[in-house]
Design a protein around this motif. Structure first.
Motif, PDB file in Angstrom:
ATOM      1  N   HIS A  33       0.819  -1.213   0.000  1.00 36.00           N
ATOM      2  CA  HIS A  33       0.000   0.000   0.000  1.00 36.00           C
ATOM      3  C   HIS A  33       0.856   1.269   0.000  1.00 36.00           C
ATOM      4  O   HIS A  33       0.779   2.123   0.909  1.00 36.00           O
ATOM      5  CB  HIS A  33      -0.940   0.015   1.211  1.00 36.00           C
ATOM      6  CG  HIS A  33      -2.154   0.880   0.990  1.00 36.00           C
ATOM      7  ND1 HIS A  33      -3.218   0.498   0.197  1.00 36.00           N
ATOM      8  CD2 HIS A  33      -2.455   2.122   1.433  1.00 36.00           C
ATOM      9  CE1 HIS A  33      -4.121   1.449   0.182  1.00 36.00           C
ATOM     10  NE2 HIS A  33      -3.687   2.444   0.918  1.00 36.00           N
ATOM     11  N   PRO A  34       1.653   1.460  -1.047  1.00 41.39           N
ATOM     12  CA  PRO A  34       2.521   2.639  -1.122  1.00 41.39           C
ATOM     13  C   PRO A  34       1.767   3.871  -1.611  1.00 41.39           C
ATOM     14  O   PRO A  34       1.768   4.208  -2.795  1.00 41.39           O
ATOM     15  CB  PRO A  34       3.592   2.200  -2.135  1.00 41.39           C
ATOM     16  CG  PRO A  34       2.876   1.250  -3.038  1.00 41.39           C
ATOM     17  CD  PRO A  34       1.849   0.555  -2.202  1.00 41.39           C
ATOM     18  N   ASP A  35       1.127   4.582  -0.689  1.00 37.26           N
ATOM     19  CA  ASP A  35       0.310   5.742  -1.051  1.00 37.26           C
ATOM     20  C   ASP A  35       0.909   7.051  -0.534  1.00 37.26           C
ATOM     21  O   ASP A  35       0.237   8.088  -0.538  1.00 37.26           O
ATOM     22  CB  ASP A  35      -1.108   5.586  -0.512  1.00 37.26           C
ATOM     23  CG  ASP A  35      -1.147   5.467   1.002  1.00 37.26           C
ATOM     24  OD1 ASP A  35      -0.088   5.191   1.617  1.00 37.26           O
ATOM     25  OD2 ASP A  35      -2.233   5.644   1.598  1.00 37.26           O
ATOM     26  N   ALA A  36       2.159   7.018  -0.083  1.00 36.99           N
ATOM     27  CA  ALA A  36       2.788   8.209   0.485  1.00 36.99           C
ATOM     28  C   ALA A  36       3.630   8.939  -0.556  1.00 36.99           C
ATOM     29  O   ALA A  36       4.247   8.317  -1.421  1.00 36.99           O
ATOM     30  CB  ALA A  36       3.663   7.821   1.679  1.00 36.99           C
ATOM     31  N   VAL A  37       3.655  10.253  -0.444  1.00 40.53           N
ATOM     32  CA  VAL A  37       4.526  11.085  -1.275  1.00 40.53           C
ATOM     33  C   VAL A  37       5.821  11.275  -0.492  1.00 40.53           C
ATOM     34  O   VAL A  37       5.803  11.790   0.624  1.00 40.53           O
ATOM     35  CB  VAL A  37       3.887  12.449  -1.571  1.00 40.53           C
ATOM     36  CG1 VAL A  37       4.783  13.270  -2.479  1.00 40.53           C
ATOM     37  CG2 VAL A  37       2.516  12.263  -2.202  1.00 40.53           C
ATOM     38  N   PHE A  38       6.928  10.871  -1.051  1.00 40.41           N
ATOM     39  CA  PHE A  38       8.195  10.983  -0.335  1.00 40.41           C
ATOM     40  C   PHE A  38       9.334  11.130  -1.339  1.00 40.41           C
ATOM     41  O   PHE A  38       9.136  11.175  -2.539  1.00 40.41           O
ATOM     42  CB  PHE A  38       8.424   9.771   0.579  1.00 40.41           C
ATOM     43  CG  PHE A  38       8.648   8.454  -0.128  1.00 40.41           C
ATOM     44  CD1 PHE A  38       9.915   7.879  -0.173  1.00 40.41           C
ATOM     45  CD2 PHE A  38       7.602   7.774  -0.725  1.00 40.41           C
ATOM     46  CE1 PHE A  38      10.125   6.668  -0.810  1.00 40.41           C
ATOM     47  CE2 PHE A  38       7.801   6.562  -1.361  1.00 40.41           C
ATOM     48  CZ  PHE A  38       9.072   6.007  -1.408  1.00 40.41           C
ATOM     49  N   MET A  39      10.537  11.265  -0.806  1.00 41.37           N
ATOM     50  CA  MET A  39      11.757  11.329  -1.590  1.00 41.37           C
ATOM     51  C   MET A  39      11.704  12.529  -2.572  1.00 41.37           C
ATOM     52  O   MET A  39      11.258  13.613  -2.226  1.00 41.37           O
ATOM     53  CB  MET A  39      11.992  10.003  -2.318  1.00 41.37           C
ATOM     54  CG  MET A  39      13.442   9.585  -2.439  1.00 41.37           C
ATOM     55  SD  MET A  39      13.532   7.854  -2.964  1.00 41.37           S
ATOM     56  CE  MET A  39      15.191   7.816  -3.587  1.00 41.37           C
ATOM     57  N   ASP A  40      12.127  12.330  -3.820  1.00 43.55           N
ATOM     58  CA  ASP A  40      12.184  13.423  -4.790  1.00 43.55           C
ATOM     59  C   ASP A  40      10.814  13.968  -5.164  1.00 43.55           C
ATOM     60  O   ASP A  40      10.706  15.088  -5.673  1.00 43.55           O
ATOM     61  CB  ASP A  40      12.895  12.956  -6.066  1.00 43.55           C
ATOM     62  CG  ASP A  40      14.383  12.738  -5.850  1.00 43.55           C
ATOM     63  OD1 ASP A  40      14.914  13.227  -4.840  1.00 43.55           O
ATOM     64  OD2 ASP A  40      15.019  12.069  -6.680  1.00 43.55           O
ATOM     65  N   SER A  41       9.771  13.198  -4.934  1.00 40.30           N
ATOM     66  CA  SER A  41       8.425  13.649  -5.297  1.00 40.30           C
ATOM     67  C   SER A  41       8.036  14.907  -4.528  1.00 40.30           C
ATOM     68  O   SER A  41       7.345  15.780  -5.061  1.00 40.30           O
ATOM     69  CB  SER A  41       7.404  12.540  -5.029  1.00 40.30           C
ATOM     70  OG  SER A  41       7.682  11.408  -5.817  1.00 40.30           O
TER      71      SER A  41
END
Length: 599
Positions: A33-41
Motif C-alpha cells: 500500500h505505497p500511497d505516500a509522497v516521499f523522496m524526490d516527489s
C-alpha cells in the motif's frame, strides 16, 4: 504439431505468464500500500508549482534532476495531479502495466523466429521456449525493484525503459531492412526524429547507456560482411545513431549549464575500484540487495557468479558476430549492452558508497536487462546449434537459469515477508506529512531534506492532493476574500501589496492559507498580519516563498498586513520604469481543512 496449436503455445502461454505477473504485482502493491509522497516527489511537486506561477523557467525545471535532466517525471506528475488529484497508489499500480508492455515487446521478438520453422517444429522446443519466456518475465517483474515499485516516480522511470526497449526493437528491425526498400527510409527518419526526444525528455542520466547500446550494435552491424557488402549501407543506416549522438551532446552541454555534471575528480577517485564494483552491480540483477544481505555466503560468491555471466556474454556475442549476426533477433544484444553500460556507469558515478550503493534497488530496473539479454542470447545460440550441441554449454545455461530462479525466488520471499513493515513505514510517512513535517526526524523518514519536505507538503495541503484529496473542505469561497486597500492591480503571478494593506476573509471553519513570494534582488523583510484574535509574522528572503496560515473563525474578519520595508523596482534596476512601492507578492490563497501546525 499443427500450426494452430503451435501458434496458440507461441502466444497464449507466454502472454498468460505476463498476465499472471501483472496480477501478482497488484497483489504486492495492495499488500505494501505505497500511497505516500516521499523522496524526490516532495521536491518536484513544489517546483512544479513554482513553474506554473512563472517563478521557474522550463529549462530550469528540465535541469532540476541533478544528473537526470528530462521532463518525463514532471509530465507524469502533472497528469496525475490534473486528472487524479495526485493518486500515488494508482501510479504504483500502473507501473505494473508498463512493465508488462516491456515484457510483451521482448516476447514478441523472442517468439518471432518460430515462424521460420515448418509445422514439424518440435513441441519440446516450444515448451522450453515458453519456459525461457517465463524466466524473462520473472526477471522483469522482480520485487528486487521494490524501491521503484513503491515510489510514484517509478512509473515515469519504467516509461523511460519502455521507450528504450521500443526504440531498440525498431532499430534492430531497421538494421535488417534492405537499404533500398522504401520503408527503410521512413523507419530511419522516424528513428532519427524520435531518438533525440527520448534522449532529451525521457532518458535522463540513463540516456548515456541507451546511446552507447545503440552505438555498439550499430558498429557491430556496420562491419558485418554479409549485410554490408556495399559501403553505402552502413553509412545510410548510421543516420539515426548520428542523431542520437548529437542529442546526447546537447544533453551533456545543457547538463553542465544547469549544474548537472558531477565533478570529474569525484568519479575518477573510484576508478581503481570500478572492476570489482561492476561485478557487484551486475550481481544485483540476480538477487535483491536486501535479500542477499541476509546470506553472507551468497554475497561473497556474487562477484564470481556475475563475472562468469559477463564472460559467458562475451563468448556468446563473439560467436554470434563471427558466425551469423542476423541469424536471430538483434534485440538481446541491445539489452545486454544497455544493462552492462548501466552497471558500469553506476559503478563509476556511485562507487564512492561501496558495493551496497551500486547494488541499490533503484538500479535493478536497468541492470536486469543484462540478464534478459544473456538468457535470450544463450538460448538462441543453443536453439540454432546442430543436434549434437555442446553438453557443457547446455549445462552452463541450465545453471544460469537455476541461479536466476533461486535468486529471484529468495527475493520474492523476502519482499513478501517485508511487505507489512513497508506498509507500516508508508503509514508513518503519511502521519509525518499530516503533522506538517515537524522535525528533521520526520524529514529523514520521508527521505527528503527538511525544507523540501515542508514545501512539498504545503503544496499537497493547499491544493488538496494525495493524502489530502479526501479531506473535508468547508463551503468557503475564495470569491469572498476581498482586497480592501493597499493592493496593486492583479498580475499573472499574483497580487502585489504596498507597505500596508487590508484583506477581508469570510467566516470559515477551515484555515486560510496564503503563499507569498519575494523576488531576487529585493531586500529581506518581515511580513506581519494582525487580526482581532491573532498576530502572525514571517521573515522573507529574496527568491524565497513563504506560507501563512490563518486559523478558522465563525465570523468575517479584516486583517491588517504590513511589511518592514518596500522596494521600488526602478531604483533596483535602471532599465525598469516601475515606480511602485512594492512590499510582497501574494501568489496564491486557499482554504484547507484537517490539520494544524503549519506556520
Amino acid at each position: 504439431m499443427n500450426i494452430k496449436k503451435r501458434n496458440f503455445i507461441r502466444y497464449s502461454i507466454p502472454f498468460s505468464v505476463v498476465a499472471f505477473f501483472v496480477w501478482l504485482h497488484q497483489i504486492y502493491v495492495t499488500r505494501v500500500h505505497p500511497d505516500a509522497v516521499f523522496m524526490d516527489s516532495l521536491r518536484l511537486v513544489y517546483q512544479l508549482e513554482q513553474w506554473r506561477h512563472g517563478q521557474l523557467s522550463f529549462l530550469k525545471l528540465w535541469g532540476l534532476g541533478a544528473e537526470h535532466q528530462g521532463f518525463i517525471n514532471q509530465f507524469m506528475m502533472l497528469l496525475n495531479i490534473k486528472y487524479f488529484s495526485y493518486d500515488v497508489l494508482l501510479a504504483n499500480r500502473l507501473t505494473g502495466i508498463v512493465v508488462a508492455l516491456i515484457a510483451i515487446i521482448i516476447l514478441l521478438n523472442l517468439n518471432s523466429r518460430i515462424r521460420k520453422y515448418d509445422k514439424d517444429f518440435p513441441a519440446t522446443l516450444l515448451a522450453v521456449r515458453t519456459g525461457v519466456s517465463a524466466l524473462i518475465v520473472l526477471i522483469c517483474f522482480s520485487w528486487a525493484n521494490f524501491e521503484l515499485f513503491t515510489l510514484d516516480l517509478g512509473l515515469s522511470l519504467w516509461i523511460k525503459n519502455l521507450s528504450f526497449v521500443a526504440y531498440f526493437s525498431v532499430h534492430a528491425y531497421y538494421l535488417t531492412m534492405p537499404t533500398k526498400a522504401g520503408r527503410a527510409w521512413i523507419v530511419g527518419l522516424g528513428l532519427a526524429l524520435v531518438g533525440p526526444v527520448i534522449v532529451l525528455m525521457l532518458g535522463m542520466g540513463w540516456s548515456y547507456s541507451f546511446v552507447a547500446a545503440v552505438l555498439v550494435v550499430g558498429l557491430i552491424a556496420a562491419v558485418d560482411p554479409v549485410k554490408n557488402h556495399d559501403v553505402r549501407t552502413p553509412l545510410l543506416k548510421s543516420v539515426p545513431t548520428i542523431a542520437l549522438l548529437l542529442a546526447q551532446m546537447v544533453y551533456l552541454m545543457a547538463s553542465v549549464g544547469t549544474g548537472g555534471a558531477t565533478a570529474a575528480h569525484q568519479k575518477f577517485s573510484t576508478l581503481p575500484h570500478v572492476p570489482g564494483l561492476l561485478l557487484y552491480a551486475l550481481g544485483s540483477g540476480l538477487i535483491g540487495v536486501e535479500t542477499i544481505g541476509r546470506y553472507p555466503a551468497l554475497l561473497h560468491a556474487l562477484p564470481y557468479v556475475s563475472g562468469g555471466a559477463l564472460a559467458a556474454a562475451a563468448v556468446l556475442l563473439f560467436v554470434r558476430i563471427r558466425h551469423e549476426l542476423y541469424s536471430g533477433s538483434l534485440l538481446p544484444i541491445y539489452l545486454l549492452a544497455y544493462g552492462f553500460f548501466t552497471a558500469l556507469s553506476v559503478s563509476v558515478a556511485r562507487g564512492g558508497g561501496g558495493a551496497a550503493e551500486v547494488m541499490a534497488s533503484r538500479y535493478y530496473m536497468d541492470i536486469m536487462f543484462f540478464y534478459v539479454g544473456l538468457v535470450w542470447l544463450w538460448y538462441d545460440s543453443l536453439e540454432r546449434s546442430p543436434t549434437g550441441q555442446p553438453h557443457v554449454s547446455m549445462a552452463l545455461f541450465f545453471a544460469l537459469c537455476m541461479v536466476v530462479i533461486v535468486g529471484q525466488g529468495l527475493t520474492y520471499r523476502r519482499e513478501w515477508l517485508a511487505a507489512p513493515y513497508r506498509a507500516s513505514a508508508f503509514k508513518s510517512m503519511n502521519q509525518a506529512l499530516l503533522q506538517g513535517v515537524p522535525n528533521q526526524q520526520a524529514a529523514s523518514l520521508l527521505q527528503s531534506p527538511l525544507e523540501n519536505a515542508r514545501k512539498g507538503d504545503g503544496m499537497l495541503l493547499e491544493h488538496h492532493l494525495a493524502l489530502y484529496s479526501n479531506h473535508p473542505v468547508d463551503e468557503c469561497e475564495l470569491a469572498d476574500v476581498h482586497y480592501l486597500g493597499g493592493w496593486y492591480a492583479r498580475e499573472s503571478q499574483g497580487v502585489w501589496m504596498g507597505r500596508r494593506a487590508v484583506m477581508q476573509i469570510p467566516a470559515c471553519r477551515c484555515d486560510f492559507v496564503a503563499t507569498v513570494y519575494l523576488p531576487p534582488g529585493f531586500s529581506e523583510r518581515t511580513l506581519e498580519i494582525s487580526g482581532t484574535e491573532f498576530i502572525k509574522s514571517i521573515n522573507l528572503l529574496p527568491g524565497k516563498v513563504g506560507k501563512l496560515r490563518i486559523p478558522p473563525s465563525d465570523s468575517q474578519r479584516k486583517m491588517d498586513i504590513s511589511v518592514s520595508r518596500t522596494t521600488v523596482p526602478s531604483s533596483v534596476s535602471g532599465g525598469v520604469r516601475d515606480g511602485r512601492e512594492l512590499g510582497v507578492l501574494w501568489t496564491s490563497k486557499t482554504f484547507v481543512c484537517g490539520r494544524g501546525g503549519l506556520n
